[in-house]
Design an enzyme around this catalytic site. Sequence first.
Site, PDB file in Angstrom:
ATOM      1  N   THR A   1       0.848  -1.202   0.000  1.00  0.00           N
ATOM      2  CA  THR A   1       0.000   0.000   0.000  1.00  0.00           C
ATOM      3  C   THR A   1       0.877   1.242   0.000  1.00  0.00           C
ATOM      4  O   THR A   1       1.931   1.255   0.644  1.00  0.00           O
ATOM      5  CB  THR A   1      -0.887   0.005   1.263  1.00  0.00           C
ATOM      6  OG1 THR A   1      -1.714  -1.160   1.248  1.00  0.00           O
ATOM      7  CG2 THR A   1      -1.781   1.235   1.327  1.00  0.00           C
TER       8      THR A   1
ATOM      9  N   SER B   1       1.998   5.310  -2.012  1.00  0.00           N
ATOM     10  CA  SER B   1       2.208   5.999  -3.286  1.00  0.00           C
ATOM     11  C   SER B   1       3.252   5.296  -4.151  1.00  0.00           C
ATOM     12  O   SER B   1       3.155   5.338  -5.384  1.00  0.00           O
ATOM     13  CB  SER B   1       2.608   7.458  -3.024  1.00  0.00           C
ATOM     14  OG  SER B   1       3.762   7.518  -2.211  1.00  0.00           O
TER      15      SER B   1
ATOM     16  N   ASP C   1       6.169  -4.057  -1.543  1.00  0.00           N
ATOM     17  CA  ASP C   1       5.583  -2.978  -0.742  1.00  0.00           C
ATOM     18  C   ASP C   1       6.630  -1.880  -0.514  1.00  0.00           C
ATOM     19  O   ASP C   1       7.839  -2.122  -0.645  1.00  0.00           O
ATOM     20  CB  ASP C   1       5.099  -3.540   0.606  1.00  0.00           C
ATOM     21  CG  ASP C   1       4.127  -2.607   1.326  1.00  0.00           C
ATOM     22  OD1 ASP C   1       3.816  -1.524   0.807  1.00  0.00           O
ATOM     23  OD2 ASP C   1       3.680  -2.979   2.432  1.00  0.00           O
ATOM     24  N   GLY C   2       6.159  -0.721  -0.149  1.00  0.00           N
ATOM     25  CA  GLY C   2       7.033   0.404   0.187  1.00  0.00           C
ATOM     26  C   GLY C   2       7.374   0.399   1.664  1.00  0.00           C
ATOM     27  O   GLY C   2       7.128  -0.574   2.385  1.00  0.00           O
TER      28      GLY C   2
ATOM     29  N   GLY D   1       2.851   4.298   7.694  1.00  0.00           N
ATOM     30  CA  GLY D   1       2.507   5.698   7.438  1.00  0.00           C
ATOM     31  C   GLY D   1       1.141   5.817   6.780  1.00  0.00           C
ATOM     32  O   GLY D   1       0.432   6.801   6.969  1.00  0.00           O
TER      33      GLY D   1
ATOM     34  N   GLU E   1      -0.416  -5.464   5.834  1.00  0.00           N
ATOM     35  CA  GLU E   1       0.906  -5.541   5.187  1.00  0.00           C
ATOM     36  C   GLU E   1       1.775  -6.592   5.875  1.00  0.00           C
ATOM     37  O   GLU E   1       2.452  -7.385   5.225  1.00  0.00           O
ATOM     38  CB  GLU E   1       1.589  -4.172   5.243  1.00  0.00           C
ATOM     39  CG  GLU E   1       0.906  -3.143   4.354  1.00  0.00           C
ATOM     40  CD  GLU E   1       1.456  -1.733   4.492  1.00  0.00           C
ATOM     41  OE1 GLU E   1       1.235  -0.931   3.583  1.00  0.00           O
ATOM     42  OE2 GLU E   1       2.103  -1.439   5.512  1.00  0.00           O
TER      43      GLU E   1
ATOM     44  N   LYS F   1      14.169   7.391   1.988  1.00  0.00           N
ATOM     45  CA  LYS F   1      13.711   6.475   3.051  1.00  0.00           C
ATOM     46  C   LYS F   1      14.859   5.741   3.747  1.00  0.00           C
ATOM     47  O   LYS F   1      14.637   5.036   4.720  1.00  0.00           O
ATOM     48  CB  LYS F   1      12.732   5.442   2.465  1.00  0.00           C
ATOM     49  CG  LYS F   1      11.579   6.017   1.665  1.00  0.00           C
ATOM     50  CD  LYS F   1      10.584   6.723   2.530  1.00  0.00           C
ATOM     51  CE  LYS F   1       9.343   7.213   1.815  1.00  0.00           C
ATOM     52  NZ  LYS F   1       8.475   6.217   1.258  1.00  0.00           N
TER      53      LYS F   1
END
Length: 218
Positions: free
Chosen positions: A29, A31, A82-83, A97, A104, A122
Amino acid sequence: MNQAEQLKRKAAEAALSFVEDDMIVGVGTGSTVNHFIELLKGMKGRIDGAVSSSDASTALLKQAGIAVMDLNSVGTLPLYVDGADETDAHRRLIKGGGAALTREKIVAAASEKFVCIVDESKKVGVLGEFPLPIEVIPMARSYVARQLVAAGGRPVFREGVTTDNGNVILDVHDLNLVDPVSVERQFNCIPGVVTVGLFAIRPAEVVISAGVGGVERF
Ligand code: 5RP
């Protein structure tokens, strides 16, 4: 697309090399993952489908024409993409965030390989500049907050946010996360805590980080 979005796009593009024919892909999930979903659309005939980590990603996957499957009806997933909000050099992460940390963590745990996609902003030496998100059962909010203060943190209630699971988020500032595995274990044991946004006990297998100088993997 501004430079930050271009870097996210580059990290997402690099993750496509981990997607193989007939796979069911775990999808995170945020951006950065939204770029991955857009790119995955171009491969939709080659994959069997996706398991999603949030209502938001489910909606985007469906819009892209990708079948969204229930984790209970598929076995172990070969790949989760995933981020993250932060990563250290050991691929230990802060996530949540976007308030999707519980699903997740479940989809990551059910996957053989977690490929984390980030832009270089990051990357940190020691986790913890980004406040640690913790998903909490609503009735336990004040109790959990007191335990977090006793542990040296400064929890802040994320106003106006209800997770996909009907819970609330405490964002914990000022923590010492030099040993994130111990902190994850400690906070996991507080009654009322659903999920700690540290992914340190089980870090990512691969981090793809896109920067102005190029894309690196570690
Ligand atoms: C959502 C997350 C996201 O992976 C994290 O917040 C990073 O998001 P973005 O790619 O938008 O920076 O953990 O719960």
